[in-house]
Structure formats: C-alpha cells, structure tokens
Design a protein around this motif. Structure first.
Motif, PDB file in Angstrom:
ATOM      1  N   GLN C 369       0.883  -1.316   0.106  1.00 52.56           N
ATOM      2  CA  GLN C 369      -0.029   0.054  -0.070  1.00 52.56           C
ATOM      3  C   GLN C 369       0.882   1.207  -0.121  1.00 52.56           C
ATOM      4  OE1 GLN C 369      -2.915   0.161   3.101  1.00 52.56           O
ATOM      5  NE2 GLN C 369      -3.776   1.776   2.506  1.00 52.56           N
ATOM      6  N   GLU C 449      -4.294  -2.230  -1.890  1.00 51.45           N
ATOM      7  CA  GLU C 449      -4.452  -1.091  -2.216  1.00 51.45           C
ATOM      8  C   GLU C 449      -3.484  -0.384  -2.726  1.00 51.45           C
ATOM      9  OE1 GLU C 449      -6.928   0.646  -0.345  1.00 51.45           O
ATOM     10  OE2 GLU C 449      -7.607  -0.582   1.347  1.00 51.45           O
ATOM     11  N   SER C 452      -3.953   3.730  -3.063  1.00 53.16           N
ATOM     12  CA  SER C 452      -4.536   4.666  -2.209  1.00 53.16           C
ATOM     13  C   SER C 452      -3.426   5.874  -1.569  1.00 53.16           C
ATOM     14  CB  SER C 452      -5.145   3.816  -0.918  1.00 53.16           C
ATOM     15  OG  SER C 452      -4.033   3.257  -0.367  1.00 53.16           O
ATOM     16  N   SER C 481      -8.969  -3.725  -2.211  1.00 52.73           N
ATOM     17  CA  SER C 481      -9.205  -2.110  -2.376  1.00 52.73           C
ATOM     18  C   SER C 481     -10.331  -1.817  -1.316  1.00 52.73           C
ATOM     19  CB  SER C 481      -9.492  -1.802  -3.759  1.00 52.73           C
ATOM     20  OG  SER C 481      -9.878  -0.426  -3.772  1.00 52.73           O
ATOM     21  N   THR C 486     -12.664   1.433  -8.212  1.00 53.75           N
ATOM     22  CA  THR C 486     -11.201   1.094  -8.489  1.00 53.75           C
ATOM     23  C   THR C 486     -11.065  -0.315  -9.321  1.00 53.75           C
ATOM     24  OG1 THR C 486     -10.688   2.300  -6.611  1.00 53.75           O
ATOM     25  CG2 THR C 486      -8.837   1.294  -7.996  1.00 53.75           C
TER      26      THR C 486
END
Lengths: 336, 270, 546
Positions: C369, C449, C452, C481, C486
C-alpha cells in the motif's frame, strides 16, 4: 482507581527486580578480592583469633547460609553489622541517608526548575544569539567533571573569596542542633533554629551548585528539544491558527506538553546524581552515604557495601516508579 | 547553528587532543613518570611548562601522555560496548520470545543500579589498572546499548520494507542483516559519541577516587586527585590543566553527538 | 454584511528561499469567496493549496517573499500587525487542519480546547462556555456530548475527531472556514457526512467555506465553484458544473479522467478460460488473532471460501477492518489461518516450514500500500528489485538483466536502478514495487491498495499499468481495495468482504449491475460520481470510538 491498580502491578513487578538486585549485590561483594579481616590482623593475632572473628561475623558458614541469613535479615529490616565499626548498618545508615538525600533532592529540584525555564525560553528563541549562548553553555555544563568543578568552586569561593564556609562539614562547628533526620537544613527548619538553618544552607551552596551545573545542563537540552518538537507540531500550529490566547497557548500547550515528557528523564538524571554524589561528597567531605560506601569498598566491609548498593538501587527504582506514575497522571495517552 | 558547524568543531577539538597525545614525546623532553628531585611543586617555568606536582613530575608531560589513556580507553571501551550491546539487542529484539524476556530482565536488574555505583563496585572487583578500567566502563554501558538497539529493532521489524523483504524469500538472518540492523543503528550512531564523553568522565572519576589507573601512571583523574591539596593552597597548575583537558574532550564529543543528532532530525523531518 | 467578497486574493505570488535557490510556491493566484459560498480548491499535493491556505490565515513561513494582496473583508492579511493577526486567525478565518486526530492537542480534553477558543474570540466564561460548547458539538452532528467533551483526542475515532476539529474552528466564530482535506482517511459514508456539514454551514449560516481537496469528485459534491491549482497557478476556475462538464484546461481533464467513476460504462470483458487448476484455494478459512492476557481475541476472517485461477484478476473490496488486509497477508504466509483449508500454488498455508515458505515466496508476491515504506531507505532500487532473486541463486549479471527488463516493463528506464528510495516520487516507487513483485515470475500477485497513497493522476497511471499486467494469462492476481470503482475496470470477478465474511461474489457486471447484499448496495451508493450532487444530510450517524 486505575492508578491504584497500576501501582499494585508495578510494585509486584518490582519484586523480581529487587530480588535480582539483592542477589547481584551479594554476589558482587563476595567476589571482591581481598579479605575483610585483613584490617583485624596485627603481628600478634593467631589463626585462632582470626577464626573467632570470622565466626563472630558469620563468615565461617557456607555462601548459601550467608545468603539466607542476609535475606532473612532484610525481611526483618536488619541489614547486618558493619565489620569495621561493629555497629548495626541501620544505625549507621540513619545518620548517612539524610545528608545525601538533602543534597540530591535539593539539587534535582533546582535543576528541574532551571531546566524547564531556560529550556522553554531557549526553544522560543530558537536560533537567535541568546539561544546559542544557552546551548553552548549547557554543552560546557555537561562536559564538566563534577569532582574537578567542586575543587574549582572551593578554590574560588571558599579559599579566594571567602563567600562560603570550608568544605569540612554540614554546619559550622559550635552551632547547636539536635539531629532528627540527619539532613541538617531540614532539621534546622523543623526546629525553627535560624542560626543553624543559615549555617546549613551556606554549607549546602557549593556542593549543590556542583551537582546543579552538571545535571541542569543535560535536563535543559532535553526540555529544549521537546519544546522545539511541540512548536513544530501540527497541534501547536492548529492552536496558533485558531488564535488561542498566548497565555493559554504557553501554559496549556507548550509547558504542559514539555512537562509531560520530563518525569522519566528526571528519574534517569536522579540515577546519575546518586552515582555522582559519591564524588561530590568526597570532594566536600560530606559525611553521607557516598563517603560511607567508599570506605566500605576500601575496607571490604561486606555488609556496608551490600547495604549501600542496595539502598541506592531501591531509591532509584522508587524514583522510576514515581516518575511513571507522574507521567501517567500528566499524559492521558499513557495506558495504565 | 548548522549541524555542520557543531560536528566540525567537535571533530576538531577531539582531533587536536588526539594529535597532541600521539605527538607527546616530541613536545616534551620529560617522561610522564620522570621525577625531577630539584623541582617539587614548582610553578610553570621554561624547564617545566606547567610546573611540577608533589612528586616532582612534569605536569605538561603527564597532561599529554594522559590523553593517550583517557581518550584511547574511552573510545575503545565504548566501541566494545556498542558492538556487544548491538549484537544482544538485535538478536533479542528480532527473535523475541523467552530469550528476549530473560535477557531484558537481566539487563533491567543491572540497570537498576545507578551507573557510577555499579561501575565502582565492578572496578573494585576487577582491581586497579587501565585495562580493567576499560572493561568496567564497557560493562556498565552494554545494557543501555542493548536496550536502545532492541527498541529500534522492534520498530523497524514492523516496517513495510521488512515485510516486503520477508515475502521475497530470503532467510530471516538475511532480513536481519540486510534491512533490520542497518536501519536500527541510527540512534546508536548519535548516542555513541555522546557516550565517549560520559566514559571519559567515568574513567577519570574512578581514577580520582583511587579505583582506576594506579598513581604514578599519567591520567587526568589521577592528576586532579594528586593536586587536590595544591589547588586549595593556590597552586592551580596541577589541577586546572587536566580538568580543562577533560572538559575540552567531553565537549568535543558532545558537539559531535549534537551535530549528528541535528542532522538526523533534519533528515527525518524532510 | 458588507457588499464586497469575504475573501479576495489578488495576484498572490509567494516565493520561499531555500538552500539552492527559491521555490515559487504561488504564481499570481486570484481567488474570491463570497459569504454563503463553498469554493473548492482542487489540485494535487505540491500544487500550492496548503501554501494558499497558510497565506489566508497569515501563517506563511517567516522567510516567504510575497507580492499581491490577500484581502479579508477589505483588509490585507499580508500586512496585518501582530494584534490584528491574533484577531484574524480564528475569528476572521479559521482553518480545519487535515489529520484531525494529530492536530488536536493530545493532552487537553475537548472541553478545554473548545473553551480556549471561546474565551479568546467570544469572550465567554463559565456557563457561556459550557452552553456554547454543547451547542457547537450538536451542530457538527455529535450526540453523546458529555463523553466527547470529556474525551482526550486519542479517544476519538477519525470521523469524530474531524467533527471536533470543525467544532473548534466554529468556536472561533469565523467568517471564513478553511477545510484542508477534511475527508482523508474517512470511509465513504463519513466523507459524505462531513461534506454535507460544510455545505450546511455555508448555506444556513452564511459563512464562506474554502474546501481544499485533492479529490475533484468530492469537491464537486458540495462546491458552488471550483478552482483548480497546479504548480502554484490557477489553471481553471468556474462554477462546478461548468468545470466538471466542460473543462477547458488539460490538467482539469486529467484530474477528471482519473476519477474512477462508477457510472462510466463497463469496459469490454475478454472472456478467459478458468479451466486450469486454481492458484488460490480457500475453503472455510478462519483467522483468529490470539488475545493478550485475558482480552478477547480478534476474529478477522470468519469462514472465507474463494478460488482464483491463473489468468484472472479478483478484486477484494471492503472498508477498513473488514478483514481484507488479513486475507492478503495470509496469502503471503505472513498470517497463518487458524482453521479451514488454504493453499496457494499447491503450498498449504496452514503448515509452513522453512522449505514450503521458500516455495511460497517464489510463487506469491505482493505490491504494498505504501510504496515508499516498502523500500529500505538504505538500499538502491537495484537491490530492492533483485532481492527476490537471491534465493534463486542467479549470477549478478543475470539478476541485473532481469531487473532491467521488469523495470522497463513497469515504465521506468535503467537509470533508476542506482537510485535510492528518497529520490523517487510516489508513483515511481510504486512502479519499483511492482517490478520487484514481478521479477521472480510469481504465480500469484497480490495488490494491497496499491494506489491509495498516491495522487489521483498518478493513481490512474498505476492502474493502467496493473490493467496491462492483468492481461498475462500465466498469472493470477488479487487486488485488494476499499473502493469498488477502482477494481471495476480490470477485474474479472469481485468479492465484497464485510466483518470478516464474503457477503457478495460475482463477475464485475453482476456485482455492479445487480448487487444482492445491502452492504454492497450502500457501498455503490456512496461511491464518488461526478454527476452527483450531495443532498444536505445533517443527520449524523452514531459512531463508535476506535
């Protein structure tokens, strides 16, 4: 309520540590080279005499028995008998503990206040000339060896300027004062004896100054660092951007935040002082625990060394405990 | 003050003392333990630059030669303490479990004595002498390094790149060596120079009390101790120079540490 | 109220001297905010949004060199005296800082922090402070007043802290409210609440609101006008609908294109065979984090069953705390399943020894992430990328060759090999992260993710890259996610997790067009859409503390 529970937990955790301290101090003393009986040996002593003394001191039994006797004594509040003087350790301690604590506590309190004021002030004027002066001063302060500083202070303020009394006692000779705690200044205060009080304070100035110069400098540097951290934090920026009044800003945000980080640091510093005070007492002929411990070490006086080391560890441990409690009271984020 | 200025000033102070120590034989014709029976407790003169002490030894020569013991011993003992402490801290911090709990308990117990008092006791056990003194100082310093490194290791251990390294399939030891340890020594790098200063004060303090370097050897603490009666009598030259030498060295290391610390905080804030 | 605008920034130019030259932070910015109006200040990080906000509250860096004017009710903030500034800060313009929990004083109760502001600007005392504090908290939608008033900031949840932050700003009774990214880190539903609150403060109380956001879709929900800032310059400014529907500037178009709009038509799905043996097989898997000392443990996954085949990409969607991260970490062998059967590429995850762990690490790789956090600051890009090759025992030359090849594949050239993480942008770092995951040719790639933490336009580029990788048929991919939109453009199947369970599973078309579970429906409803307009929704939901 949670404080009480926390205290209980911490005291319980203290037990194994203190047990370790007891064992370590016992073992450390037994592996000391040299014989505590050496001091009793004269050309005329026979080996029989030595055996007798050994028996009297309880040194003729096995290590394990000596240890159980020692620990058993600890539970009864009996720390043993000094080999050198023959009097009980607790009696000797009662006259030694007060003077040392008087020196330590007064020095730490003064240093703390000094450090807080100077540190925050210095942080508020970060990178201006006055800040640089304070920072360099504090670096020099931490670099001064206390035993040397003490000698210099004696040479200047006693020998040359005659501002303070000779470093050979804790009140002037001839001052009438009955000892209650052994801490002369405190005793004089309790007795309301002003002559004795002023005499005691005069004797305190130089040794206290010696300690304060060293530790306030290092404390101050930490205070300055945390104050600067706060001044750069989003928290401070928010309060400032919302136009909070300067008084509230300084008290509620800056001083409060800085103070909350202090307790543990003070405990650490106290540990340094407990060690350093040995040197300071030596230089100023201050008849406290440090001098007593030193003599014990020189003559291999087992019970004295054990007791001295143990007491200093206990004081240190209690200081840590108190520091953690204060920290928890000051900072709501600390989980108890 | 820019971190560079601090670091450089510190480095210059320490280097100057080190050079003087190494060049000592060139800077004085007197040996550090030579006795001049014609000059006892004499003030500075062309023969004795900083006068003589109560034994008739040359203060200037002793001052220079003492730097070898004070500076050298402090640096070596801190280096040893850092190496041993980092190894203990890294291992216990990374492995965790009962080993960690046990070692930490032991370290905690040794740390519950005020450092100087522990050093005194250990010094008495080991007996006098320069080497023993170095061992004393290293021993009492180990726990703090071990705990410092352990704390850092436990933080670094949880960071993203360590997770990433673990999933790359290299061994645990390799993760520790490649990623965890190098990133956990940041704090030590800052603290170590500061601690050399502390070590010098401790060495001198122990010697001052008579538990360190034995008397005829040149050492600043010993010199101050021998000059105690002189300074009260107004003979400053036996005590003031060794004290100042100590202050200069410790200050040098403090500046060095401060500079490194400042640079570290700036690097992090970026 | 006076006739003129509340805030009128005219030709504001800010330069900050740095060691090697100057940073031109703002270049001739013009901006107006009228009472009762919500203006969105949109752009990516480094665009000058925060600098502009600092200028409005008179808190520019001390060494900033300025030109132009920042007129607040006609008075220039840039030339105010110290006393005037004390009055202006808070009472004139009050800022709600981002990351509210970190911006509140941690050692002061909410009650006291409110009082600090009420005393300074409203000259209230005692009972007045008490009453007004309660009124303000009610206004921002807090219901358990006593608890929040007595709380310290760390005892508040993220959403609650954000509301408190707004209440603190309102306690100063400002004419203009500046909200700096007030919704970062908040769930979609909370985001809607906070934005609704800002809108209401403008509409009902006649304050001006300047909403600073990197998210043009969020700004579009509540703003009357939108100002797009790029590299310190205003590139576009106009009524919201006009900016959204007929953007004139390329950068605005780029920002808009990067919004993963949920209403956009689905891309054509190429049907791939799922006949091959699955790479991931989960059957009724549970993960139970063990409790420490008597506290109840955390049951993160409760009976999850899932198959992922080579050549397919599965999107796993859920809000924070749903168990999706635990699921991802389990696939990598970082967390062990407590019950059920779990295997990846033939390796049983519940019994990992040294050999099987090594085998697993060869078949699964993860893209993290936080792209910069996943790179060791003391090691070069080459070191990072080639690390998974170490257990394979390749020669140095071979490793370097493979590293160069994967790096090219992710769109970076080999100049990057010798760089250190701090020399990379977030997007570049994530490309390196992807290269590192690809280098050992894994059977399964897990994306946690991966976008993000990135700016929106960069997000779009990274998603393009991932879409491109999804076309490889040899590999299975799992994309985790919190955001349904997305996963929509490149996943074959979507799985929705809620409280540790799979509540919905199906092809993208099934899930998006006919969601069955209520939770999926609420996620879809709350997702950002450019065409949308937030209805005023002052009723705040109950929140629990974290």
């Amino acid at each position: 309520m949670r404080i009480v529970r926390y205290l209980g937990l911490r005291l319980a955790l203290l037990v194994p540590t203190l047990l370790g301290v007891v064992v370590l101090s016992f073992v450390l003393v037994r592996v000391l080279p040299g014989d505590p009986l050496a001091a009793f040996v004269t050309p005329s002593t026979t080996s029989e005499d030595i055996e007798k003394i050994r028996q009297r001191l309880g040194l003729d039994v096995s290590m394990w028995e000596q240890f159980t006797t020692y620990v058993g004594g600890l539970f009864r509040g009996d720390l043993g008998t000094s080999i050198q003087s023959g009097s009980p350790i607790t009696t000797e301690l009662s006259t030694r503990f007060g003077p040392t604590m008087e020196l330590v506590v007064i020095s730490v309190v003064i240093s703390l206040l000094l450090a807080l004021v100077l540190g925050v002030w210095s942080a508020l004027r970060a990178n201006r000339p006055e800040d640089h002066v304070i920072r360099v001063g504090s670096l020099v302060g931490t670099a001064l060896p206390e035993f040397w500083l003490g000698l210099i202070l004696i040479a200047v303020f006693y020998k040359t300027l005659h501002w303070f009394p000779a470093p050979s006692g804790r009140v002037d000779r001839g001052v009438d004062l009955t000892s209650i705690t052994g801490a002369e200044g405190f005793d004089a205060l309790l007795a309301g004896n002003l002559t004795a009080l002023s005499s005691a304070l005069a004797h305190l100035v130089l040794p206290v100054a010696t300690i304060v110069i060293g530790i306030s400098a290092s404390l101050m540097r930490h205070v300055r660092a945390s104050a600067i951290e706060i001044l750069a934090s989003p928290t401070w920026r928010t309060a400032q951007a919302h136009g909070v009044r300067r008084g509230a800003l300084l008290r509620g945000y800056l001083l409060r935040g800085t103070a909350a980080r202090l307790p543990t640091l003070v405990a650490i510093v106290l540990g340094n002082v407990l060690g350093g005070v040995v040197l300071v007492e030596y230089v100023f002929s201050w008849q406290g625990m440090g001098q007593w411990l030193l003599r014990g070490l020189l003559y291999r006086d087992y019970p004295v060394i054990q007791a001295g080391v143990l007491i200093s560890a206990v004081v240190f441990a209690v200081a840590y405990l108190v520091a953690d409690l204060v920290q928890a009271l000051l900072d709501p984020r600390v989980k108890l | 003050m820019a971190p560079g200025v601090l670091t450089w000033t510190g480095a210059v102070l320490v280097a100057a003392v080190a050079i003087l120590a190494l060049a000592a034989p060139l800077l004085t014709s007197w040996g550090p333990e030579d006795i001049d029976p014609t000059a006892i407790r004499q003030g500075p003169s062309s023969e004795h630059l900083l006068g003589t002490d109560l034994n008739g030894m040359d203060v200037w020569s002793r001052l220079l030669h003492a730097a070898r013991i004070d500076l050298g011993l402090a640096i070596i003992s801190v280096a040893v303490a850092v190496a041993v402490g980092a190894a203990i801290g890294a291992l216990t911090g990374y492995v965790g479990g009962w080993l960690d709990a046990l070692v930490m308990r032991i370290l905690e117990i040794t740390q519950s004595f005020p450092t100087f008092i522990l050093a005194l006791a250990v010094a008495v056990v080991l007996g006098p002498g320069a080497v023993n003194l170095g061992i004393v100082v290293a021993t009492v310093a180990v726990p703090s390094y071990a705990r410092l490194v352990r704390t850092e290791v436990r933080t670094v251990r949880e960071l993203g790149y360590v997770d990433a390294a673990r999933t790359s399939g290299i061994s645990n030891l390799a993760v520790l060596w490649r990623h965890v340890l190098p990133n956990s020594l940041t704090a030590v790098r800052v603290v170590a120079p500061l601690n050399v200063g502390w070590a010098m004060l401790a060495l001198a303090g122990l010697s001052f009390l008579g538990f360190g370097v034995p008397v005829p050897q040149p050492e600043w603490g010993v010199m101050i101790s021998e000059g105690t009666s002189d300074i009260v009598a107004g003979r400053w030259w036996t005590t003031v120079p060794p004290g100042l030498a100590l202050v200069i060295c410790v200050l040098g290391f403090s500046l060095l540490g401060e500079g490194l610390q400042e640079r570290e905080t700036r690097r992090r804030s970026r | 109220m006076s006739a003129g605008p509340l805030l009128d920034v005219r030709g504001l130019d800010v330069r900050i001297p740095v060691r090697d030259g100057t940073v031109h932070a703002l270049r001739g910015v013009d901006l107006r905010v009228e009472p009762g109006e919500v203006v969105g200040l949109v752009g990516e990080s480094g665009g000058g949004k925060s600098m502009l906000a600092s200028a409005v509250i008179g808190m520019l860096p001390a060494n900033a060199v300025t030109q132009g004017e920042v007129l607040f009710r006609g008075a220039d903030v840039l030339t105010m005296t110290r006393e005037e500034l004390l009055h202006h800060r808070g009472h004139g313009a009050a800022m709600c800082f981002q990351h509210a929990r970190a911006a509140l004083e941690p050692m002061r109760q909410v009650r006291k922090q409110l009082a600090d502001r009420l005393r300074a600007h409203r000259h209230l005392g005692g009972q007045g402070v008490h009453d007004e504090s309660r009124r303000l908290l009610t206004e921002v939608g807090i219901t358990d007043l006593d608890r929040v008033l007595a709380a310290f900031p760390h005892e508040l949840s993220g959403g609650m802290a954000q509301r408190v932050m707004i209440a603190l700003a309102l306690a100063c009774a400002p004419g203009l409210l500046l909200a700096d990214e007030p919704t970062t880190g908040l769930d979609v539903t909370l985001t809607a609440d906070v934005l609704g609150l800002l809108r209401r403060l403008a509409t009902e109380e006649g304050r001006g609101v300047l909403l600073i956001s990197h998210d043009i879709a969020a700004a579009a929900l509540v703003c009357d006008r939108i100002v797009v800032l790029r590299a310190g310059e205003v590139v576009e400014m106009g009524p919201t609908r006009q900016v959204i529907d007929t953007p004139r500037d390329d950068y605005t178009r780029e920002l808009l294109a990067a919004v993963p709009d949920i209403d956009r038509p689905l891309p054509p799905v190429d049907h791939r065979s799922t006949a091959a043996a699955p790479v991931v097989t989960l059957q009724d898997v549970h993960v139970h984090y063990r409790a420490r000392f008597g506290r109840t443990g955390h049951h993160a996954l409760r009976g999850v069953s899932l198959e992922v085949h080579a050549g397919t990409t599965v999107g796993i969607v859920g809000e924070s705390g749903s168990g999706k991260t635990t699921l991802a970490r389990m696939l990598l062998g970082l967390v062990a399943p407590s019950a059920g059967r779990a295997s990846v590429a033939g390796t049983d995850l519940s019994r990992l020894d040294r050999a099987s762990r090594r085998r697993l690490s060869r078949s699964v790789q993860m893209v993290f992430q936080d792209p910069l956090g996943a790179l060791d600051p003391r090691r070069t890009v080459l070191d990072a990328i080639t690390e998974p090759l170490i257990p394979l025992g390749l020669s140095n030359a071979e490793r370097q060759e493979r590293a160069t090849a994967v790096l090219r594949r992710t769109g970076l050239d080999d100049r990057f090999l010798s760089r250190y993480p701090h020399q990379l942008s977030g997007g570049q770092a994530q490309r390196v992260g992807i290269a590192r995951a690809l280098v050992a040719d894994p059977d399964l790639l897990v994306f946690d993710e991966p976008t993000s933490a990135l700016d929106v336009t960069v997000q779009a580029q990274i998603l393009d890259l991932i879409r491109d990788l999804a076309a490889d048929t040899a590999r299975a991919q799992v994309f985790v996610s919190h955001d349904l939109a997305t996963v929509r453009s490149f996943c074959d199947r979507v799985v929705v997790v809620y409280l540790g369970e799979i509540v919905e599973e199906g092809t993208v078309a099934e899930v998006f067009e006919s969601p069955r579970h209520a939770y999926t429906k609420s996620l879809l409803a709350a997702a950002p859409r450019l065409g949308g307009r937030l209805v005023d929704n002052p009723t705040a939901r109950e929140e629990t503390t974290s």
